[in-house]
Design a protein around this motif. Structure first.
Motif, mmCIF file in Angstrom:
data_model
loop_
_atom_site.group_PDB
_atom_site.id
_atom_site.type_symbol
_atom_site.label_atom_id
_atom_site.label_comp_id
_atom_site.label_asym_id
_atom_site.label_seq_id
_atom_site.Cartn_x
_atom_site.Cartn_y
_atom_site.Cartn_z
ATOM 1 N N TYR A 109 1.032 -1.242 -0.085
ATOM 2 C CA TYR A 109 -0.093 0.098 -0.011
ATOM 3 C C TYR A 109 1.208 1.359 -0.179
ATOM 4 C CZ TYR A 109 -3.550 -3.328 1.394
ATOM 5 O OH TYR A 109 -4.288 -4.433 1.326
ATOM 6 N N VAL A 110 0.408 2.486 -0.571
ATOM 7 C CA VAL A 110 1.063 3.410 -0.462
ATOM 8 C C VAL A 110 0.196 4.679 0.465
ATOM 9 C CG1 VAL A 110 1.872 3.226 -2.755
ATOM 10 C CG2 VAL A 110 -0.174 4.255 -2.699
ATOM 11 N N LEU A 111 1.099 5.703 0.841
ATOM 12 C CA LEU A 111 0.542 6.678 1.685
ATOM 13 C C LEU A 111 1.100 7.761 1.368
ATOM 14 C CD1 LEU A 111 0.611 5.258 5.528
ATOM 15 C CD2 LEU A 111 -1.556 5.877 4.010
ATOM 16 N N SER A 112 0.671 8.786 0.849
ATOM 17 C CA SER A 112 1.211 10.055 0.219
ATOM 18 C C SER A 112 1.968 10.641 1.331
ATOM 19 C CB SER A 112 0.193 11.242 0.010
ATOM 20 O OG SER A 112 0.781 12.458 -0.532
ATOM 21 N N ALA A 113 3.331 11.199 1.076
ATOM 22 C CA ALA A 113 4.328 11.911 2.126
ATOM 23 C C ALA A 113 3.835 13.315 2.232
ATOM 24 C CB ALA A 113 5.381 11.602 1.604
ATOM 25 N N PHE A 114 2.612 13.846 1.445
ATOM 26 C CA PHE A 114 2.503 15.347 1.665
ATOM 27 C C PHE A 114 1.112 15.520 1.509
ATOM 28 C CE2 PHE A 114 2.293 19.370 0.048
ATOM 29 C CZ PHE A 114 2.902 20.222 0.768
ATOM 30 N N ASP A 115 0.546 16.344 2.284
ATOM 31 C CA ASP A 115 -0.999 16.698 2.124
ATOM 32 C C ASP A 115 -1.005 17.918 1.598
ATOM 33 O OD1 ASP A 115 -2.197 14.515 3.304
ATOM 34 O OD2 ASP A 115 -1.725 15.149 5.161
ATOM 35 N N SER A 116 -1.602 18.172 0.248
ATOM 36 C CA SER A 116 -1.710 19.340 -0.214
ATOM 37 C C SER A 116 -2.916 20.155 -0.184
ATOM 38 C CB SER A 116 -1.398 18.886 -1.710
ATOM 39 O OG SER A 116 -1.221 20.299 -2.567
ATOM 40 N N GLU A 117 -3.046 21.125 -0.230
ATOM 41 C CA GLU A 117 -4.271 22.163 -0.280
ATOM 42 C C GLU A 117 -4.662 22.390 -1.668
ATOM 43 O OE1 GLU A 117 -4.024 25.608 2.439
ATOM 44 O OE2 GLU A 117 -3.348 24.062 3.880
ATOM 45 N N SER A 118 -3.765 22.027 -2.680
ATOM 46 C CA SER A 118 -3.981 22.330 -4.051
ATOM 47 C C SER A 118 -5.088 21.498 -4.573
ATOM 48 C CB SER A 118 -2.862 22.118 -5.026
ATOM 49 O OG SER A 118 -3.144 21.580 -6.141
ATOM 50 N N LYS A 119 -6.074 21.843 -5.226
ATOM 51 C CA LYS A 119 -7.141 20.919 -5.876
ATOM 52 C C LYS A 119 -6.876 20.002 -6.466
ATOM 53 C CE LYS A 119 -12.004 21.902 -7.029
ATOM 54 N NZ LYS A 119 -12.989 22.785 -7.506
ATOM 55 N N GLU A 120 -6.213 20.226 -7.540
ATOM 56 C CA GLU A 120 -5.314 19.137 -8.490
ATOM 57 C C GLU A 120 -4.705 18.306 -7.827
ATOM 58 O OE1 GLU A 120 -3.218 19.301 -12.815
ATOM 59 O OE2 GLU A 120 -2.697 20.766 -11.349
ATOM 60 N N ILE A 121 -3.628 18.611 -6.981
ATOM 61 C CA ILE A 121 -2.985 17.195 -6.303
ATOM 62 C C ILE A 121 -3.859 16.663 -5.329
ATOM 63 C CG2 ILE A 121 -0.842 17.046 -4.687
ATOM 64 C CD1 ILE A 121 0.095 19.716 -6.156
ATOM 65 N N SER A 122 -4.686 17.352 -4.575
ATOM 66 C CA SER A 122 -5.553 16.626 -3.438
ATOM 67 C C SER A 122 -6.566 15.603 -4.195
ATOM 68 C CB SER A 122 -6.067 17.473 -2.536
ATOM 69 O OG SER A 122 -7.019 18.304 -3.032
#
Length: 88
Positions: free
Chosen positions: A52-65
């Protein structure tokens, strides 16, 4: 891969032996060493339980999130398939 120390507080903390998947790009410019690559926190995922994968960064960007929402916590194969869709 080259890790920019100026951004170390913003980039994922990496340790030897850690399994990650990272989006890499070739570095360009007169100051870059030939064949150098860098990665971005936006495309970096920690591999958990070898499957499984977990994102290393939470983004506030709509496209990335929106991409993170369909890949985070899911299988490595799901991440690969969603990534392939981006290039079609």
């Amino acid at each position: 891969m080259m890790y920019n120390s100026e951004l170390s507080d913003m980039e994922p903390y990496l340790r030897p032996g850690m399994k990650i998947i990272a989006a890499v790009k070739k570095m360009v410019g007169p100051q870059q060493e030939e064949g150098s690559y860098t990665f971005t926190r936006y495309g970096t995922y920690y591999i958990v339980d070898d499957h499984y994968v977990l994102s290393a960064f939470d983004s506030e960007s709509k496209e990335i999130s929106s991409f993170t929402n369909i890949t985070n916590g899911r299988s490595i194969n799901n991440l690969k398939n969603e990534n392939k869709k981006l290039w079609k």
